[in-house]
Design a protein around this motif. Structure first.
Motif, short mmCIF file in Angstrom:
data_model
loop_
_atom_site.label_atom_id
_atom_site.label_comp_id
_atom_site.label_asym_id
_atom_site.label_seq_id
_atom_site.Cartn_x
_atom_site.Cartn_y
_atom_site.Cartn_z
N LYS A 1 -56.57 17.09 12.49
CA LYS A 1 -57.19 15.79 12.25
C LYS A 1 -58.37 15.56 13.20
N VAL A 2 -58.23 15.99 14.45
CA VAL A 2 -59.34 15.85 15.40
C VAL A 2 -60.52 16.70 14.95
N ALA A 3 -60.22 17.92 14.46
CA ALA A 3 -61.30 18.79 13.97
C ALA A 3 -61.99 18.16 12.77
N LEU A 4 -61.21 17.51 11.91
CA LEU A 4 -61.79 16.83 10.76
C LEU A 4 -62.65 15.65 11.21
N ALA A 5 -62.18 14.91 12.24
CA ALA A 5 -62.97 13.80 12.78
C ALA A 5 -64.28 14.31 13.37
N ARG A 6 -64.24 15.48 14.00
CA ARG A 6 -65.45 16.06 14.56
C ARG A 6 -66.46 16.36 13.46
N ALA A 7 -65.99 16.89 12.33
CA ALA A 7 -66.89 17.18 11.22
C ALA A 7 -67.47 15.90 10.64
N ILE A 8 -66.66 14.85 10.55
CA ILE A 8 -67.15 13.57 10.04
C ILE A 8 -68.19 12.98 10.99
N TYR A 9 -67.92 13.07 12.30
CA TYR A 9 -68.82 12.50 13.31
C TYR A 9 -70.20 13.16 13.25
N ARG A 10 -70.23 14.42 12.93
CA ARG A 10 -71.52 15.14 12.89
C ARG A 10 -72.45 14.54 11.85
N LEU B 1 -62.00 9.14 13.90
CA LEU B 1 -60.60 9.49 14.11
C LEU B 1 -59.69 8.70 13.19
N GLU B 2 -60.00 7.43 12.97
CA GLU B 2 -59.23 6.61 12.03
C GLU B 2 -59.33 7.20 10.61
N THR B 3 -60.54 7.53 10.21
CA THR B 3 -60.76 8.09 8.87
C THR B 3 -60.00 9.39 8.68
N ALA B 4 -59.94 10.19 9.74
CA ALA B 4 -59.26 11.49 9.66
C ALA B 4 -57.74 11.36 9.79
N GLY B 5 -57.23 10.14 10.01
CA GLY B 5 -55.79 9.94 10.10
C GLY B 5 -55.22 10.08 11.49
N PHE B 6 -56.09 10.05 12.52
CA PHE B 6 -55.62 10.21 13.90
C PHE B 6 -55.52 8.87 14.62
N GLY B 7 -55.79 7.78 13.94
CA GLY B 7 -55.87 6.47 14.60
C GLY B 7 -54.58 6.05 15.28
N GLU B 8 -53.45 6.21 14.58
CA GLU B 8 -52.17 5.80 15.16
C GLU B 8 -51.86 6.59 16.43
N ARG B 9 -52.14 7.88 16.41
CA ARG B 9 -51.89 8.71 17.60
C ARG B 9 -52.85 8.35 18.72
N LEU B 10 -54.07 7.99 18.38
CA LEU B 10 -55.06 7.60 19.38
C LEU B 10 -54.57 6.40 20.19
#
Length: 620
Positions: free
Chosen positions: A522-531, A484-493
């Motif tokens: 961004k969450v969808a991008l984090a999901r792809a990275i997590y995979r 999530l941090e990598t995808a840019g969602f960290g601050e919102r998290l």
């Protein structure tokens, strides 16, 4: 029902048995609850009649207060006990039956997930699915009808079995008249009841035919009613347009038309009601013949007043049970037609060959080799029913670690290319190879595991954030946060009330959090990275982001892609500057290939025109 719609008895039996197995699998406990409820409903009147007859005998005979009190107390107690037991079974059955509608939905969910993706996008297949869903959920035809009919069949069978002994005792009882004791009365009564039984069977079949035809006529209206009455005005995604453009007025007009169409079915309702009235009249005549026989036997001294109550009641139960059995047999001819149609959809075969070869897990080899190569050799593809190819003679190679951008106008073949790469479709011509082997030879699920994809029309689920990131994989909290941090969602998290346990949306949790379209991307991008798959495919991954957030994604692009092959589809050509190579699609073909600088210098190519068109737009 048309004659050609009738199924042979053997086929009806096979379909009914499969319905039994299907309901038992998807609705555990429902069949047992149905049987218990039917037994209680059938036996309570039987016991009540027997005990009531004893009370009447005591009143008409000795009038012993003690015995009268005993029989009365026993009657009240047994009826109370039956009421309690029946109430429990009714509740159990009601709960199981309410659950069956949700579990029946699993039938279509499992089929949708298991069928070839080509069928998922095939309008004819989806229309067939919608027809079967509407038939089941709108009319209750097929599996639901089987459950309801099973309840009536079991209750009828219990009633006939329970009252058959008492009816036999009636004929065995002796009166002062040899004529009334003649066994010929059995034939006479059978002849008197036959018109009611046969007539009811025919009337049931007639009404079933009317109902089947009515279902066919109402199917398109129900589909329209479902859309205009529910989907259009209750879908959150359509809410803004519905309010702004007053589409509710259009819905009202369409619903008025549907009401007029339904009112035009008065003839159907009148004929159906007339048949039911005639069936009730025939049943009443059969009951009158039996009552007359009981009265005559009592008149000639075969039994007393209590016997009249008992045998009249037993005949009523016997006749009601026979009528239910006749109805269920007739109804079976209708719902098996629907079952055949439903099972034909569920049995629709998959044509995609899924292969047997395991995909080599090169990312986990001891020597660190992560070398995968995908190659398209002269690949062409045409969608089923289309007049022209969507892709034409595409050839290229993709190696792990490279960044590939795909650009082109809408309809140029970019998304089709991705669908073929992920093997959602197979090429019409040519072949796709993974490390020199046709991808059709690999195990399908293992091949899919090689790809992390963020589609332009991605979907998040009304689950906790952690489940949206980890999806079907094992959950690692630290890894999910890093992605999530990598995808840019960290601050919102860090602002979410429950962190990774925060539910997205309010469909399942009242304290769920609604996130914006850009945050969802961004969450969808984090999901792809997590995979963590070796191939990362991004289809317009920044379309919903503001310019600042988009720039942040571009800055992190190499961090996001890591050592993976990244395939980047975008209409914003500025994003292509981060890629090693760019493919320009036009008319289903690759018309240009090269780096950004190379393609910009080619003034005759479409990339140069697209780049300068966007550059002029931003500079203006």
């Amino acid at each position: 029902m048309k004659r050609q719609d009738k199924l042979p008895i053997r086929e009806r039996a096979a379909l009914t048995l499969r319905a039994w197995r299907t309901v038992r699998r998807f609705c555990p406990g429902l069949l047992g609850a149905t049987a218990a409820r039917a037994a209680a409903a059938a036996l309570q009147p039987f016991v009540s009649v027997l005990l009531s007859a004893r009370i009447v005998d005591e009143i008409a005979g000795e009038r012993d207060a003690g015995m009268l009190a005993l029989w009365t107390a026993l009657t009240v107690s047994v009826n109370f006990l039956f009421s309690v037991v029946k109430g429990c079974f009714d509740k159990l059955h009601s709960d199981r039956e309410n659950q069956m509608w949700c579990t029946f939905g699993r039938l279509f969910s499992e089929k949708q997930l298991s069928m070839d993706y080509a069928d998922v996008e095939d309008a004819a297949v989806q229309k067939q699915k919608d027809r079967e869903k509407n038939n089941l959920f709108q009319f209750g035809n097929g599996l639901a009808q089987f459950v309801w009919t099973l309840r009536d069949m079991l209750q009828g069978a219990f009633s006939v079995a329970a009252s058959a002994g008492a009816v036999a005792a009636l004929f065995a009882s002796r009166s002062s008249s040899a004529v009334m004791d003649s066994p010929l009365w059995l034939l006479l009564l059978a002849a008197g009841m036959a018109p009611g039984i046969i007539g009811n069977a025919r009337l049931f079949r007639r009404n079933n035919a009317l109902f089947l035809a009515w279902c066919g006529r109402m199917e398109p209206y129900n589909r329209l009613f479902s859309f205009f009455g529910f989907t259009l005005c209750q879908d959150d995604a359509r809410a803004k347009d519905v309010r702004l453009y007053r589409q509710d007025l259009s819905a009202d007009r369409e619903l008025t038309k549907l009401e007029k169409a339904e009112s035009g079915e008065r003839g159907y309702h009148a004929r159906y009601a007339a048949n039911e009235t005639l069936a009730a009249l025939l049943s009443g005549l059969s009951y009158a013949v039996c009552t007359l026989f009981v009265a005559l036997k009592a008149y000639f001294g075969a039994f007393g007043a209590g016997g009249v109550v008992q045998y009249v009641g037993m005949f009523a139960q016997f006749g009601s049970g026979l009528q239910k059995l006749v109805f269920t047999f007739s109804d079976n001819a209708v719902y098996t037609v629907h079952l055949k149609s439903l099972f034909a959809f569920l049995d629709r075969p998959n044509r995609k060959y899924e292969g047997t070869l395991p995909v080599e897990k090169r990312a986990f080899c001891e020597n660190g080799d992560t070398d995968y190569e995908l190659e398209l050799r002269d690949v062409s593809f045409r969608y089923p029913g289309a007049a022209e190819d969507a892709l034409r003679h595409v050839s290229l190679k993709l190696r792990v670690g490279k960044r590939l951008a795909i650009v082109g106008r809408n309809g140029s073949g970019k998304t089709t290319f991705i669908k073929l790469l992920c093997r959602l479709y197979d090429p019409t011509e040519g072949e796709i190879l993974l490390n020199g082997i046709d991808i059709r030879k690999y195990k399908y699920e293992e091949y899919l595991s090689l790809f992390s994809v963020v589609f332009q029309d991605f979907r998040l689920f009304a689950f906790p954030l952690r489940q949206n990131v980890a999806a079907g994989g094992e959950y690692d909290a630290d890894r999910a946060r890093d992605c999530l941090e990598t995808a840019g969602f960290g601050e919102r998290l860090r602002t979410l009330p429950k962190g990774l346990d925060t539910c997205l949306g309010k469909e399942l949790e009242e304290d769920g959090v609604e996130i914006s379209g850009g945050e969802g991307q961004k969450v969808a991008l984090a999901r792809a990275i997590y995979r963590g798959a070796p191939f990362l495919i991004l289809d317009e991954p920044t379309a919903a982001l503001d310019p600042v957030a988009e720039a942040e994604v571009y800055e992190r692009f190499h961090e996001i892609a890591g050592d993976k092959t990244a395939v980047f589809i975008s209409h914003r050509l500025a994003s292509c500057r981060f890629c090693d190579s760019i493919l320009v699609f036009d008319g289903g073909k690759i018309v240009q290939k090269g780096s950004h600088d190379e393609l910009v210098r080619d003034e005759s190519g479409p990339y140069h025109a697209l780049w300068h068109a966007q550059a002029e737009y931003y500079s203006a």
